[in-house]
Design a protein around this motif. Structure first.
Motif, short mmCIF file in Angstrom:
data_model
loop_
_atom_site.label_atom_id
_atom_site.label_comp_id
_atom_site.label_asym_id
_atom_site.label_seq_id
_atom_site.Cartn_x
_atom_site.Cartn_y
_atom_site.Cartn_z
N UNK A 176 0.83 -1.20 0.00
CA UNK A 176 0.00 0.00 0.00
C UNK A 176 0.86 1.25 0.00
N UNK A 177 0.33 2.32 -0.59
CA UNK A 177 1.07 3.57 -0.64
C UNK A 177 1.25 4.12 0.77
N UNK A 178 2.47 4.55 1.07
CA UNK A 178 2.79 5.09 2.39
C UNK A 178 3.45 6.45 2.24
N UNK A 179 3.50 7.17 3.34
CA UNK A 179 4.08 8.52 3.32
C UNK A 179 5.54 8.44 3.74
N UNK A 180 6.41 8.86 2.82
CA UNK A 180 7.85 8.89 3.08
C UNK A 180 8.30 10.35 3.23
N UNK A 181 9.14 10.60 4.22
CA UNK A 181 9.84 11.87 4.33
C UNK A 181 11.32 11.59 4.17
N UNK A 182 11.99 12.36 3.33
CA UNK A 182 13.42 12.18 3.09
C UNK A 182 14.12 13.48 3.48
N UNK A 183 14.99 13.36 4.46
CA UNK A 183 15.76 14.48 5.00
C UNK A 183 17.10 14.51 4.28
N UNK A 184 17.34 15.55 3.47
CA UNK A 184 18.55 15.62 2.66
C UNK A 184 19.24 16.96 2.84
N UNK A 185 19.40 17.37 4.11
CA UNK A 185 20.06 18.65 4.37
C UNK A 185 21.57 18.50 4.27
N UNK A 186 22.21 19.52 3.72
CA UNK A 186 23.66 19.51 3.54
C UNK A 186 24.02 20.34 2.34
N UNK A 187 25.22 20.91 2.35
CA UNK A 187 25.64 21.80 1.28
C UNK A 187 25.87 21.08 -0.05
N UNK A 188 26.08 21.86 -1.09
CA UNK A 188 26.34 21.29 -2.40
C UNK A 188 25.13 20.58 -2.97
N UNK A 189 25.39 19.57 -3.81
CA UNK A 189 24.30 18.80 -4.43
C UNK A 189 24.36 17.32 -4.11
N UNK A 190 25.37 16.89 -3.33
CA UNK A 190 25.56 15.47 -3.09
C UNK A 190 24.40 14.82 -2.37
N UNK A 191 24.01 15.38 -1.22
CA UNK A 191 22.90 14.82 -0.45
C UNK A 191 21.62 14.85 -1.26
N UNK A 192 21.38 15.98 -1.93
CA UNK A 192 20.14 16.15 -2.67
C UNK A 192 20.03 15.18 -3.83
#
Length: 347
Positions: free
Chosen positions: A2-18
């Protein structure tokens, strides 16, 4: 499932985490889940995230200059408002500013850490060993990490934003890089990413390469798209601030690597993993970072000790006219989604 709610925390400089988090978000949305992605990358306002990630992913862009207190307030409200089934945290188990230490115990969602290499000084100083115990699953995406042997840690292949079939064919990639159809010379692309100052330094490196290579190769300076500018396909390549160098706004850069014969850059996660996945010869500097150790990620044949050495080795590679071609790769984001779904099913 079933569809679930995901939160993805991608804080950090540059573009690597994102970029790494975007690979997971895109795959999770394609599996039917509702995904919210939080980023404070200074490049995020200019990136076509919604177009690349699709309608199943909501991107929340924070100002890169927010204070630790302001970030904590935003994250606290975000978790309370969204009430997720799963929270995925990229790299920092305590949060970028330590704000998750107090928030995670109260969060009923399942918790997943994207665990990659970290500077041991940071690990010891902030007791990261204790912080990882708050997580139900540690995903190790394609490289070693301090707690890769943890009983709840699982290794996957590197996470890449695009699947092999989504990369541009070589002719289209070269066209997007501003290469005329009749041109047969190899392309040397200098990747401008990381910190804003490093994007400009990449342009200066491209300008050094251009006269040295002469007629042996074409030099391109790849940069992140800027907020308010036309999309990369419409804008194409244009001359930048450095004589003789074409500046190409493009993201994700992975899409055009089939048109690149030599990649010049730094030892960040995405640059290295994308070059290897596509078989693109890479020569790179190990940039200094608080948390990341880029020198460990680079192989000896990839690592240059100075800008002068970087230029020299890039020229040698280009003059050797490396022969590239399609290299099938298996992205680990799909496996990561399945592993997270398994944790949710066991709740």
């Amino acid at each position: 499932m079933a569809a679930l709610r995901w939160l993805i925390y991608a804080l950090g400089g540059g573009m690597g985490h994102l970029t790494r988090a975007s690979a997971l978000a895109r795959r999770a949305a394609r599996s039917g889940h509702s995904v919210s992605l939080l980023t404070n990358s200074p490049f995020a306002p200019g990136l076509p995230l919604e177009d690349v990630l699709g309608p199943g992913v909501h991107v929340r862009r924070l100002e890169a200059t927010l204070s630790k207190r302001a970030v904590r307030d935003v994250v606290e409200r975000w978790l309370a408002d969204e009430r997720p089934d799963v929270l995925v945290v990229d790299t920092f188990p305590r949060g970028l500013g330590g704000e998750l230490v107090a928030l995670l115990p109260e969060l009923r969602a399942r918790k997943v850490l994207v665990h990659r290499d970290l500077n041991p000084v940071y690990v010891a100083r902030f007791d990261v060993a204790r912080a990882v115990e708050a997580f139900d699953l540690l995903l190790v995406p394609g490289e070693d990490a301090p707690f890769a042997a943890h009983p709840r840690a699982v290794r996957t292949a590197p996470w890449l934003l695009l699947e092999p079939g989504e990369l541009l064919p070589r002719a289209r990639a070269r066209a997007l890089l501003g290469v005329p159809v009749e041109e047969s010379r190899p392309v040397v692309a200098v990747m401008g990413c990381g910190q804003a100052s490093e994007v400009e330094e990449a342009g200066a490196i491209a300008a050094r390469l251009h006269p040295v290579l002469g007629d042996a190769a074409l030099v391109r300076w790849l940069v992140p798209p800027v907020a308010g500018a036309s999309p990369p396909k419409a804008r194409g390549a244009r001359r930048g601030a450095f004589p003789g160098v074409l500046r190409v706004p493009v993201w994700p850069a992975l899409a055009v690597l089939p048109g690149v014969d030599v990649l010049v850059g730094a030892g960040g996660y995405n640059t290295v993993q994308e070059a290897r996945a596509t078989g693109t010869p890479l020569v790179a500097l190990a940039r200094p970072r608080l948390y990341d150790r880029q020198a460990l990620r680079l192989r000896p044949e990839e690592l240059a000790g100075s800008v002068a050495e970087l230029v020299e080795r890039a020229v040698l590679l280009a003059r050797a006219r490396p022969v590239g071609g399609p290299v099938p790769y298996a992205g680990g984001a799909c496996d990561a989604v399945a592993l997270i779904e398994g944790v949710l099913l066991s709740a």
